[in-house]
Write an enzyme that holds these catalytic residues in place. Structure first.
Site, PDB file in Angstrom:
ATOM      1  N   GLN A  37      46.504  44.534  46.311  1.00 12.85           N
ATOM      2  CA  GLN A  37      45.998  43.366  47.246  1.00 12.85           C
ATOM      3  C   GLN A  37      47.344  42.621  47.974  1.00 12.85           C
ATOM      4  O   GLN A  37      47.377  41.414  48.236  1.00 12.85           O
ATOM      5  CB  GLN A  37      45.545  42.377  46.200  1.00 12.85           C
ATOM      6  CG  GLN A  37      44.433  42.971  45.627  1.00 12.85           C
ATOM      7  CD  GLN A  37      43.513  42.037  44.603  1.00 12.85           C
ATOM      8  OE1 GLN A  37      43.906  40.837  44.661  1.00 12.85           O
ATOM      9  NE2 GLN A  37      42.564  42.292  44.019  1.00 12.85           N
ATOM     10  N   CYS A  38      48.353  43.178  48.310  1.00 14.20           N
ATOM     11  CA  CYS A  38      49.473  42.923  48.937  1.00 14.20           C
ATOM     12  C   CYS A  38      49.377  43.314  50.656  1.00 14.20           C
ATOM     13  O   CYS A  38      48.888  44.046  50.953  1.00 14.20           O
ATOM     14  CB  CYS A  38      50.814  43.504  48.511  1.00 14.20           C
ATOM     15  SG  CYS A  38      52.377  43.054  49.101  1.00 14.20           S
ATOM     16  N   GLY A  39      50.171  42.308  51.207  1.00 16.59           N
ATOM     17  CA  GLY A  39      50.037  42.762  52.828  1.00 16.59           C
ATOM     18  C   GLY A  39      50.870  43.783  53.018  1.00 16.59           C
ATOM     19  O   GLY A  39      50.764  44.417  54.185  1.00 16.59           O
ATOM     20  N   THR A  97      50.451  46.649  51.135  1.00 16.74           N
ATOM     21  CA  THR A  97      49.443  47.636  50.521  1.00 16.74           C
ATOM     22  C   THR A  97      49.535  48.703  51.513  1.00 16.74           C
ATOM     23  O   THR A  97      49.399  50.104  51.138  1.00 16.74           O
ATOM     24  CB  THR A  97      48.174  47.365  50.034  1.00 16.74           C
ATOM     25  OG1 THR A  97      48.356  45.949  48.970  1.00 16.74           O
ATOM     26  CG2 THR A  97      47.466  48.149  49.369  1.00 16.74           C
TER      27      THR A  97
END
Length: 171
Positions: free
Chosen positions: A47-49, A51
């Protein structure tokens, strides 16, 4: 030694090959299985920018696997709680969304006192640049089992700078 020397050289009493993880299925994943290869270790989060870098990690893996590169994803919830799922959730996400086929470890901590021993070793032998500051930090392990280079999260695995570093490590 000059005061202006920036290279870090650790004692390397251990090599990367001395470390083990568990994979997403709970089986032992020993880095010693990858001796004589270049290992790219990336702490990842669903759920990371950053990803979307999974896609380029997979492309690099597909392009360089036969040449001796091993891409290793290491899920971690250390930064922004961006990897909340369990191993099954992570595996399903990576396979369904990005078609990931490279090895993935179970979720571990990559920073601080609770960091996985591999990450403590990396920091001890290569300095702060080997310690992840965020998700998708990259560590390149050379064929000798020592850290060759590290890259911050913002460096995409498909970037010229990163590709050049893995190609040099292969030579």
């Amino acid at each position: 030694m000059s005061l202006f020397t920036t290279s870090v050289s650790g004692s390397y009493e251990k090599l990367a090959y001395d470390f083990n993880f568990k994979d997403l299925d709970g089986s032992n994943l020993s880095l010693s299985e990858y001796k004589e290869k270049v290992i790219v270790v990336v702490n990842v989060a669903s759920q990371c920018g950053f990803t979307s870098q999974y896609e380029d990690m997979q492309k690099v893996w597909e392009s360089y696997q036969k040449k001796g590169i091993v891409m290793l994803g290491v899920p971690s919830n250390d930064f922004g709680k961006q990897e909340p799922g369990n191993s099954k959730d992570i595996k399903n996400f990576c396979e369904a969304k990005f078609g990931i086929t490279f090895p993935m470890t179970e979720k571990v901590s990559v920073k601080g006192e609770s960091a996985h021993p591999f990450y403590k070793w990396a920091k001890m032998n290569h300095g702060n640049s080997a310690a992840p500051k965020w998700n998708f930090h990259k560590i390149i392990i050379g064929k000798d089992g020592k850290i060759k280079d590290t890259f911050a999260s913002i460096t995409n695995p498909s970037s010229k700078k990163f590709i050049k570093a893995i190609e040099e490590a292969l030579d």
